[in-house]
Scaffold this active site. Structure first.
Site, PDB file in Angstrom:
ATOM      1  N   ASP A 146       0.930  -1.397   0.023  1.00  0.00           N
ATOM      2  CA  ASP A 146      -0.096   0.007   0.049  1.00  0.00           C
ATOM      3  C   ASP A 146       1.068   1.204   0.053  1.00  0.00           C
ATOM      4  OD1 ASP A 146       0.974   0.091   2.535  1.00  0.00           O
ATOM      5  OD2 ASP A 146      -1.021  -0.398   3.527  1.00  0.00           O
ATOM      6  N   ASP A 155       1.404   5.032   2.048  1.00  0.00           N
ATOM      7  CA  ASP A 155       1.251   5.593   3.297  1.00  0.00           C
ATOM      8  C   ASP A 155       1.792   7.137   3.128  1.00  0.00           C
ATOM      9  OD1 ASP A 155       0.426   3.256   4.392  1.00  0.00           O
ATOM     10  OD2 ASP A 155       2.293   2.731   5.077  1.00  0.00           O
ATOM     11  N   ASP A 199      -3.153   4.860   2.881  1.00  0.00           N
ATOM     12  CA  ASP A 199      -3.470   5.271   4.275  1.00  0.00           C
ATOM     13  C   ASP A 199      -3.084   6.571   4.535  1.00  0.00           C
ATOM     14  OD1 ASP A 199      -4.271   2.584   4.808  1.00  0.00           O
ATOM     15  OD2 ASP A 199      -2.443   2.087   5.583  1.00  0.00           O
TER      16      ASP A 199
END
Length: 506
Positions: A340, A342, A430
Site C-alpha cells: 500500500d 502511506d 493510508d
C-alpha cells in the site's frame, strides 16, 4: 507386503574401501555410479534401495572408491558424514556429488538421474571445512562484535544478502503468529532482522556463532539450509493446509489471524466458501477487500506510489496551500514495491489539521476515485501521555482508503496483467494527520520497518529509561517530555547515530 531381499552379512568397514564389481545387467546410465552410505540408513534399507536403483538401470557400487560419481546419504549430521568420508583414501572426493537422499528419490521417480541442484547437496560442515568459498562477502565479514542486538543500531540496504535464511525465518514467524505464540514469532523476526543487516552472505555456521538474537532454533535452521539447501521444517509448514488457508484468508484487506482461524475452524477452505456461507457477515472493509482482491493483493510500484502522491498532493493543497505531505512506509525506505502507500498530512498551524482529512476525503469522493474509505477521528489526548502500554496504532486522525488509479496517471503505465483491459486499478492508501508538534514522532513511527520501530522503542526503554511512541518521547529519569521537530532530534535524544530511512529495512 514387500520384503527386502536377504543378502549376506557384509563385514563392517570403518572407512571407505576399494571398489568391487557392480552388477551390469540392464545398465542404462554408464556415466553415473552411485554409492549408498550405510551409516544411518541401515543395511536392509540400503539393500532395498540398491536393488531398486539397479532395477531402473543405475550402477550402484558396493563400496566407495574413486569410480563413484554420486554419494547418497541419509545422515543429517553433515559434520560426521564428511569426517567419515575424508577419513578414507578416496582421492576423487572433491569432484564427487555428496547428496541427500532426496536426489535419489527424485531420480527413482523420474527413472533417470535428475540434475543435481543446491537443495540436494550435503555441504561441507564448518567443523571439517578448511577454507571458505572465495567471494568478497565471505573474505571480509563484519566483525560480529559490531553487530548490535538492536535494529536501530544496525544499517541495512534494500538488498538482502541472506534471503534464503530470512525467508525461512519469516515463514516460521508467521506460523507462530497464526498459533498466537508471540514470543517465538518475535524471536524469529529478530533473527531475520540481524541477518538482513549483514553486508556479507552467511556461508558457514561458524561466522554466526557470536551474532545476537540467533537462538538454538534459528541456528538449527541455518545449519540445515547450509547442509541441504532448504529447511525441512519450513517445507512442512508451507505444505500444511492450515497454514496455507490462514495465509490465503489474511491476504484479504480487513481479515486478521483471529478471523481467519475462525473461518478455518468452521471448515471454510476458499474465498468461495466464505462468500457462500450465509451465516458470515462481512464488514465494509472485508467486503471491499474481496471486491478488489485482484488489484490490492498485487504489489504497488514506485511509479504508482508517485502518481498517488500527485493525486493526494493536489487534493491537500487545494484545501490548505501550506499543508505538509510526506510519503512514508516502505517507499520512503527505498523499496521499489509495496502493498500500500502511506502518507502523513499536517499543517504548520497547530489545530488546523483537525478537519484536513475529512476535507480530503470529500474532494476524492467528488473526483469519483474513492472506492472505499474508513475514517477514524483523532482520540489523541496529551494528558494521557506518556503511554506505558505498547500500542500498534497511534491516536491521531487517520483514514484507510482504496483509490482508483488510471493508467494515464502513471509514468510508464500501471502494473497490470496483460489481459486486463480496464485501464485502471484499485490501490490501498493510508493517510494519518498528526498535530505539527508531533510530526517528527509520527514520521519516525510510520516510516518503519516494523522491526526497526520495535527495537527503537525497546532500546529507549531498556537502555535509556525513556518511553517512545508515535506521539512523544518521555524521559523517565528527568520526568519530562523531550521536544523534537525532526527525526534527527529523536535519535540525538536517545544517544543514537542517525540512520537514514533507506537503511532501516530491518
Amino acid at each position: 507386503m514387500f520384503h527386502a531381499p536377504i543378502v549376506p552379512r557384509a563385514r563392517k568397514r570403518s572407512r571407505p574401501a576399494e571398489a568391487s564389481a557392480p552388477r551390469r545387467e540392464g545398465v542404462k546410465f554408464e556415466d553415473v555410479r552411485l554409492y549408498l552410505v550405510e551409516r544411518k540408513m541401515g543395511r536392509s534399507r540400503r539393500s532395498f534401495l540398491t536393488e531398486l536403483a539397479r532395477s531402473k538401470g543405475f550402477i550402484v557400487e558396493d563400496v566407495l572408491s574413486d569410480v563413484v560419481t554420486h554419494v547418497v546419504s541419509e545422515d543429517s549430521q553433515a559434520s560426521s558424514l564428511w569426517a567419515w568420508l575424508k577419513g578414507g583414501s578416496v582421492k576423487n572426493l572433491p569432484v564427487m556429488h555428496v547428496l541427500d537422499i532426496s536426489w535419489f528419490t527424485d531420480s527413482m521417480r523420474e527413472g533417470k538421474p535428475v540434475a543435481v541442484e543446491t537443495r540436494h547437496l550435503i555441504q561441507v560442515c564448518p567443523s571439517v571445512q578448511t577454507t571458505l568459498p572465495a567471494s568478497p562477502e565471505a573474505t571480509t565479514p563484519t566483525p560480529v562484535s559490531t553487530v548490535s542486538q538492536y535494529a536501530c543500531q544496525r544499517r541495512t540496504t534494500t538488498q538482502n544478502n541472506n534471503k534464503i535464511f530470512t525467508d525461512a525465518f519469516e515463514v516460521l514467524a508467521e506460523s507462530h503468529e497464526f498459533n498466537d505464540m508471540e514470543g517465538p514469532c518475535l524471536a524469529f523476526r529478530r533473527a531475520a532482522s540481524v541477518l538482513k543487516s549483514l553486508p556479507w552472505t552467511v556461508q558457514n555456521l561458524r561466522v554466526t556463532e557470536d551474532l545476537p538474537c540467533l537462538g538454538e532454533h534459528s541456528m538449527c535452521v541455518i545449519e540445515e539450509i547450509l547442509q541441504h539447501g532448504r529447511s525441512f521444517e519450513v517445507e512442512k509448514i508451507l505444505s500444511d493446509e492450515r497454514y496455507q488457508i490462514l495465509k490465503l484468508f489474511t491476504s484479504v484487506f480487513g481479515v486478521g489471524p483471529k478471523t481467519a482461524e475462525k473461518w478455518y475452524r468452521r471448515g471454510l477452505r476458499s474465498f468461495s466458501d466464505v462468500l457462500a456461507e450465509p451465516s458470515i457477515h462481512l464488514n465494509r472493509m472485508q467486503q471491499s477487500g474481496f471486491l478488489h482482491y485482484g488489484d490490492i493483493s498485487r504489489a504497488v510500484s514506485k511509479a504508482e506510489a508517485q502518481a498517488l502522491g500527485n493525486i493526494i498532493d493536489e487534493a491537500v493543497h487545494a484545501i490548505t496551500p501550506d499543508a505538509i505531505l510526506t510519503l512514508t512506509g516502505g517507499f520512503r525506505r527505498g523499496k521499489d514495491f509495496g502493498h500500500d502507500v502511506d502518507f502523513i498530512v499536517t499543517t504548520p498551524q497547530l489545530g488546523k489539521e483537525e478537519r484536513l482529512l475529512t476535507s480530503v476525503i470529500d474532494r476524492l469522493k467528488h473526483q469519483g476515485i474513492l472506492l472505499y474509505c474508513e475514517y477514524q477521528a483523532s482520540t489523541f489526548d496529551e494528558s494521557k501521555l506518556p503511554s506505558h502500554r505498547f500500542e500498534a496504532m497511534d491516536h491521531f486522525a487517520k483514514c484507510f482508503l482504496i483509490l482508483r488509479l488510471e493508467d494515464s496517471q502513471v509514468d510508464g503505465g500501471l502494473q497490470t496483467a496483460e489481459e486486463d483491459r480496464r485501464g485502471w486499478r484499485a490501490v490501498r492508501v493510508d493517510l494519518v494527520s498528526p498535530p505539527v508538534d508531533r510530526y517528527a514522532f509520527t514520521l519516525l513511527g510510520w516510516s518503519g520497518s516494523r522491526q526497526f520501530e520495535r527495537d527503537l522503542r525497546r532500546f529507549a526503554r531498556m537502555e535509556r529509561r525513556m518511553l517512545l511512541d508515535n506521539h512523544a518521547l518521555y524521559d523517565k529519569t528527568k520526568k519530562e517530555f523531550l521536544a523534537a521537530t525532526t527525526e534527527k532530534d529523536i535519535f540525538a535524544h536517545l544517544g543514537l547515530e542517525y540512520i537514514e530511512p533507506w537503511q532501516r529495512n530491518a
